[in-house]
Design a protein around this motif. Structure first.
Motif, PDB file in Angstrom:
ATOM      1  N   VAL E   8       1.408  -9.691  27.899  1.00 16.77           N
ATOM      2  CA  VAL E   8       1.010 -10.238  29.274  1.00 16.77           C
ATOM      3  C   VAL E   8      -0.166  -8.919  30.046  1.00 16.77           C
ATOM      4  O   VAL E   8      -1.038  -8.839  30.386  1.00 16.77           O
ATOM      5  CB  VAL E   8       0.837 -10.667  30.634  1.00 16.77           C
ATOM      6  CG1 VAL E   8       0.447 -11.731  31.228  1.00 16.77           C
ATOM      7  CG2 VAL E   8       1.354 -12.103  28.865  1.00 16.77           C
ATOM      8  N   ARG E   9       1.071  -8.100  30.619  1.00 14.83           N
ATOM      9  CA  ARG E   9       0.942  -6.734  30.974  1.00 14.83           C
ATOM     10  C   ARG E   9      -0.449  -5.643  30.717  1.00 14.83           C
ATOM     11  O   ARG E   9      -1.346  -4.480  31.277  1.00 14.83           O
ATOM     12  CB  ARG E   9       1.977  -6.321  30.990  1.00 14.83           C
ATOM     13  CG  ARG E   9       2.665  -4.720  32.264  1.00 14.83           C
ATOM     14  CD  ARG E   9       1.665  -4.905  33.474  1.00 14.83           C
ATOM     15  NE  ARG E   9       2.590  -3.550  34.242  1.00 14.83           N
ATOM     16  CZ  ARG E   9       2.033  -3.932  35.978  1.00 14.83           C
ATOM     17  NH1 ARG E   9       1.324  -4.559  36.110  1.00 14.83           N
ATOM     18  NH2 ARG E   9       2.520  -2.722  36.236  1.00 14.83           N
ATOM     19  N   ARG E  10       0.540  -6.086  28.872  1.00 17.35           N
ATOM     20  CA  ARG E  10      -0.908  -4.820  28.736  1.00 17.35           C
ATOM     21  C   ARG E  10      -2.368  -5.498  28.051  1.00 17.35           C
ATOM     22  O   ARG E  10      -3.149  -4.533  27.590  1.00 17.35           O
ATOM     23  CB  ARG E  10      -0.376  -3.903  26.713  1.00 17.35           C
ATOM     24  CG  ARG E  10       1.047  -2.547  27.498  1.00 17.35           C
ATOM     25  CD  ARG E  10       1.166  -2.170  26.190  1.00 17.35           C
ATOM     26  NE  ARG E  10       2.543  -3.384  26.148  1.00 17.35           N
ATOM     27  CZ  ARG E  10       2.526  -3.979  24.789  1.00 17.35           C
ATOM     28  NH1 ARG E  10       1.858  -3.720  24.041  1.00 17.35           N
ATOM     29  NH2 ARG E  10       3.605  -4.764  24.849  1.00 17.35           N
ATOM     30  N   GLY E  11      -2.579  -6.434  29.098  1.00 15.73           N
ATOM     31  CA  GLY E  11      -3.748  -7.183  28.338  1.00 15.73           C
ATOM     32  C   GLY E  11      -3.545  -8.030  27.196  1.00 15.73           C
ATOM     33  O   GLY E  11      -5.008  -8.497  26.832  1.00 15.73           O
ATOM     34  N   LYS E  12      -2.704  -7.568  26.278  1.00 19.04           N
ATOM     35  CA  LYS E  12      -3.034  -8.240  25.320  1.00 19.04           C
ATOM     36  C   LYS E  12      -2.426  -9.479  24.942  1.00 19.04           C
ATOM     37  O   LYS E  12      -3.408 -10.358  23.777  1.00 19.04           O
ATOM     38  CB  LYS E  12      -2.343  -7.118  24.187  1.00 19.04           C
ATOM     39  CG  LYS E  12      -1.863  -6.051  23.810  1.00 19.04           C
ATOM     40  CD  LYS E  12      -1.626  -5.017  22.601  1.00 19.04           C
ATOM     41  CE  LYS E  12      -1.779  -3.360  22.777  1.00 19.04           C
ATOM     42  NZ  LYS E  12      -0.900  -3.023  21.864  1.00 19.04           N
ATOM     43  N   LEU E  13      -2.478 -10.220  25.675  1.00 24.05           N
ATOM     44  CA  LEU E  13      -2.289 -11.703  25.723  1.00 24.05           C
ATOM     45  C   LEU E  13      -2.704 -11.957  26.735  1.00 24.05           C
ATOM     46  O   LEU E  13      -2.116 -11.634  28.150  1.00 24.05           O
ATOM     47  CB  LEU E  13      -0.585 -11.385  25.470  1.00 24.05           C
ATOM     48  CG  LEU E  13      -0.602 -13.475  25.085  1.00 24.05           C
ATOM     49  CD1 LEU E  13      -0.906 -13.368  23.326  1.00 24.05           C
ATOM     50  CD2 LEU E  13       1.025 -13.361  25.026  1.00 24.05           C
TER      51      LEU E  13
END
Lengths: 243, 243, 243, 243, 243, 243, 243, 243
Positions: E8-13
């Motif tokens: 989530v942090r890395r924007g992948k989810l």
């Protein structure tokens, strides 16, 4: 007893014979069971055979033996096969299917002074109730029944209350929570014989719940017999109706 | 939850902190018991303390802790000594003697939509019935009671039947044979919560007979709570009255 | 009642007839059971027959009698043979095999205001759970079920928790230790009807262990019906869903 | 044994003396109880005294006798009066009030290879849990506890799940429905020792409901000790932690 | 979990997908039962099916499903008919007749660190003992058994005592009075898992007498599983042998 | 033992061999059961096999094994099929149908010093009574029986009292309320062994009522064996008759 | 009896007087209890009073009445206060504190032919064991005891086995699991009277666990008396020792 | 009822008033209990108060209320303190100490037609027997008692048999094994009301053994009331004696 001593006194009987006679009590040996013919005389009641578990032949043999003497004969917890065996051996026997009873009705006299009412809570309790009915009838009583008047539909019982009002003693058969004797007991001023039945499932524990409920009845005119013991209830009620 | 992920997404929260926060659930440690303040929020009900066996000081300490937050507080199975200790520590508490309950009534709102009726079979069942009454009241319900209407005097119940007809849910407390819920259940078309009481002696076996009787009720609208559990009955009835 | 007196007042009815009419309550005699047609009217519920132990012919006869009046009919604890007999006699009946129920669905109206959820602990409890489902459906409710979510795999229940959140009342069926109602009760703020099942062996004592466990539930919103009594649970839940 | 035969072989012991020695087993007679000093040696465990029902003087006498040999001593179910008597007679004893235990801690060695976790359902179960704790400690184990995490508030247990994850063996104490061991058992892959407690009322039947519940646990890693037997649980867990 | 937040942090989810994934727990729906494949992974144990009461087809279907994943499979309380159905569907299954178990042995690894001993009191207890044996074997343990060493012939047990001395954990199966675990427990310093069996008649009450006896064992190293629960004993012993 | 040490002393036996011999106790392994031939020698009694639940082949195998040694052999709870299997394998065996026993009578010696009387309350108790009779006979006793003398017809017992007066020990078998041992015990000054039978129905609870009744006998000379345990009663009575 | 007839024969007694005399049986009325002085004569045993629940004055009154006739007197379950009252009224009485018995030893004759051994499992069982000892002594027997030899330390019992070998009959008292009688029974070839004690807690259910265990003993020479009934065991053992 | 309609007919009563009157049933509200004065009229019996657990003041208040109407009053299970309170408030009350009953005897009429016999097994059963006696006397019966004639000394009962022969109904009180009603029932041809008492210890389980024994009586004229329910027995017997 007095007569025995008199005979000894008068020399018609030796002391030894007197002692021997005292021992000679009135039963005879069938090999497997000592049948007591004087019992009927003693308590003024017909002979009763508990049919369950007895082979048809064995049951018929006892029936034949008892039939040699007078009075009604009742075999409870009897099935069709047992009845077939008895029917071959004894004339005049009848099978009361709903009560699972074989009867030999020979004494039509009404010994009971009033009416015995038999009440059942549900349709499944009827077998036990009918055993009470046939017992009371074989013992010379007028019987009225009122079935399927369980406490969850209290208006049915109340609507038929008048039919109970004339009874001298009431038998109430109920399974499950066994609450009906308390309600009936509260409505009437006569002795109520409660019969817990094994009807129910789960926490009914084969009649234990109903038995405990009836033992703890808040109606004081209730006494209780064994689970499914329609015979016992009919027997006790008959005695009460005779007193 | 969604918010947590959003904050992580927006970089306002590190993944590690998010995991830590998930663990940080809303209860705090009293040393001897983890009190859950959010429970009231979760189920919309006041805090309840089971008083039996707790020292007055211990009970007062829990009461004080709970009183810091809003809503009603109820301590069941509490005696006068426990009340004295709580009274010193918390303003506005009351003792309901017949119910053996300490209450702190702060929320007067009526959450229940209808009336809860509480019925008892005998005068000895009243303590349990009153516990149900005070529980239902603390949970914001209008309550009506009808006491001493056991099945052995069925006319008393029938004569007061109208007072039950308006209830949305009925609680019935009975010891001994525990037959009353079946009769009440048969008269009404609403849910009946049955409470067996330990009233009775001998084969009542401290409420077991009543419990078994109620479990086997021939009225289908009856469900049962633990022996003497007036609180549980009041709680379940309150939930039903809210739906 | 009032009307009766009015008619007497207006001379349209003699006092004797009035008394007689009071006695004329609405049931008729089938010989073996007094069927009460007004019961449905009284409690707004369909007729229900307990199938176990009844002969196919007997069951069919009751079914036919009841089918003359409107509304749904439900026969529980019924097997394929009983269904065959009923099917010949009554048009439109269906057999719900998993629930062991015969139904005659004629009234499609939704009487219940919300959803009833039925939860079971293990796959063996499903027969009881399905009896609850079919009962609730015959009584006009929307039903959702969640099976095989026993407490030893608590994550399964938690993962499906959202499906319970919408229910107005929840039925929980569990055998063995009967722990599931406590966990479900703790998660939700609505009434929970617990059904102990006879699933298990050894010290399960045919459902006694589960029954005792549920009676002692530490969740206050739990009330209990008899062992394997899926019907009773569905009935009580339906009443709650109507209030 | 081998040595005994060797000595006979070498003529250092006569056959008769050898037989006599075989009989001379290591216990001595206190008059009222044969204390077996070798038991500690045999099972590698401290001496334990069941305090309940023993007079303070009697308990102190046993304590003194046992204190002459090495190792820890533990008296369970002991009250303040008994402790006072023991304290006068034996130096270094301590009273663990919550566990109702008197201990003489002399052997600080850690025999257990991992951590023993002790979990309790409610605050009332803590006395039993603490008995388990003190037993495990006296037997040389590192112990962690987690109290008041009953199944009706399952999130409390789940929130603290990590603290159980490190344990090699877990003890779970619960009264009422006794459901907690099943839930804990399902969460973990280590042996769970369940202790039913007598906490509860009514149908709890002094721990019977919890006992039956635990015997029927649907979690396969659960085994059970007697009601309130915190000592036994601590003892079994200690043995498991040593293997 | 941490990884989820990282994604989530890395924007992948997206946060919504993250929430959705949290709900997506690892079980799949067979229609009648939610099989949890990760359970083996979680507790490091093979899959187990309780065979009793399941139709051969149903049992085979579950077996096939589970066989798609690795590890041993064990079906307990299974008869010859069930085995025939499974054998047709799954290659490599074996039937252990004395234990009434179907096994699919695929993982030969020894997970247990020592020996598990299985002791039985009489020849009638052997079925239960063998269930414990096969369970322990399927879980990767070396097992030794010692049968027919009941307490009325104590010399038999004593003569074979050496064979128990090497065990890390001992399972003791006994019916009737259930006394053997106490004697074995007193001889050894390792954990003893007691299994009451339903062997006996009359006052044995189908294992209740043995169960109560074992719960009250005077040997402190005894814990108890359900009546006839050989599987549970083998499971608990296997866990102890792994720690 | 002494001899073993002597041999070691005289160098005829090495210490190692002596230790080995101590382990070599007198039983041999049948695979499924360790038969102890010395038991007869040790207690001076014949070998006894509990037949119930054993396959005919299994029972015959044990019978053959035991028959290689001297003395009487008795198989209790055996049916006709089991007898057929044994008869093919062992010469001289007899079937006692009423007692459901297979016997191999080889030792006719009278070990008992007096007469053992066996009394039964009803005809249904005779199977149990006969098991006691055949056991006592196989153990070398003179036996007299007196059947169908239940307490509701007390005069039958009293009339036959003289036949009991000579007995050195009396066995009394009764089901239902189990009252006969108290009455017999009060009449006689010798030990009475009471055997509750499972005869009865309802609240008889398969012999529990009779068992409890006998445990609470107001006659002090009564001790009790298990429900339906005619063998045990015959065994105990035989030992008493030998002392 | 014969004499009575002879007198009638010889004219020394009228028939009416004879009948009257038959009714004049040998007991006299104390008002609250009919004491039967001939009972000692009939069974050759001393008079015994059950002390529990009797007021000191009432107990002393019965003691005085009985003391007028010869023979030993024994009051069981008696406390110090009762002893004080008896001591004032009757010369020569003694208090056996451990057995809680008051004795008046007047007849020193040894009626028993051998030794009675009394064995107890734990130190808490000694009160019951001592009641058996004092009963056997008052009945003229040589008694040996062996205490604290429970089955969890089987070597203690085995080490003292020789002291049991000489006994003609053995009494074994044990609480908790009640396993000791089975082990003792297996070691010996004489009758064993088992006494369950109420020692234990939790699932011991005040002696029920021990009672059931003993009823199901796998040793055939065991018969059982009521829970805590040391007196009954001593009485039965005395009768056996006399035969 | 008929009259009510007549009045409406004749216009003397409005329909509304008629409905209201129907509701006005004859009980008045004491606040804590609805006392039903018409009950005596309805069943022709005196008022009865269950004294146990009532405060002296509460008991006195009920007594006063009831005393305003005619007829006998009976308070059972009452102690000296309660009597003192009642005595101050009501003139003419008496305390029957052995029966623990307070009576206000005002109606001396003999309603019973014959004699009621009350029999007790032991001296400890007398309190219960006396409760039956005083109940029967308050209900207008001639009562005879026969105490301490337990079955272990059957000759005492037989010697006094003539005193029972005249009774119309017999009450039999017995604890322990509860065998006396069977023997009495067998001797007589009248109804026998059996009262199990809580006399006994150990496996007597506070009257359960006696209760089960009586439920299974082999005498068919026996029915049973609750443990220690002397009142109920006296009440039922009185009703029988009136019919």
């Amino acid at each position: 007893m007095r007569e025995l001593f008199d005979q000894v006194r008068r020399g018609k009987l030796s002391p030894d014979d007197a002692v021997a006679r005292l021992r000679h009590l009135p039963f005879e040996d069938l090999g497997f069971a000592k049948v007591d013919h004087h019992r009927a005389l003693r308590v003024g009641m017909p002979e009763v055979i508990f049919g369950e578990g007895k082979s048809p032949a064995h049951l018929a043999a006892i029936f034949v033996k008892l039939a040699k003497h007078g009075g009604n004969i009742l075999a409870t917890r009897a099935d069709e096969k047992q009845f077939a065996a008895v029917k071959k051996a004894v004339r005049g026997v009848e099978y009361r299917a709903r009560a699972r009873a074989i009867v030999l009705p020979r004494d039509q006299k009404k010994y009971g002074k009033g009416i015995i009412a038999v009440v059942s809570a549900g349709t499944s309790d009827i077998a036990v109730a009918e055993e009470a009915v046939v017992t009371a009838e074989m013992m010379g009583n007028a019987v009225q029944h009122l079935y399927d008047v369980g406490v969850a539909g209290i208006h049915r019982l109340l609507a038929n209350r008048h039919s109970l009002a004339e009874a001298r003693v009431v038998i109430v058969c109920a399974g499950m929570e066994g609450a009906l004797p308390s309600v009936v007991g509260g409505l009437l001023g006569v002795p109520v014989i409660a019969v817990p039945t094994s009807v129910g499932y789960g926490a009914a524990f084969k009649g234990l719940a109903a038995l405990l409920g009836m033992m703890n009845s808040c109606a004081s005119n209730v006494s209780v017999v064994n689970i499914d013991n329609g015979f016992g209830a009919g027997y006790v009620a008959s005695l009460i109706n005779r007193v």
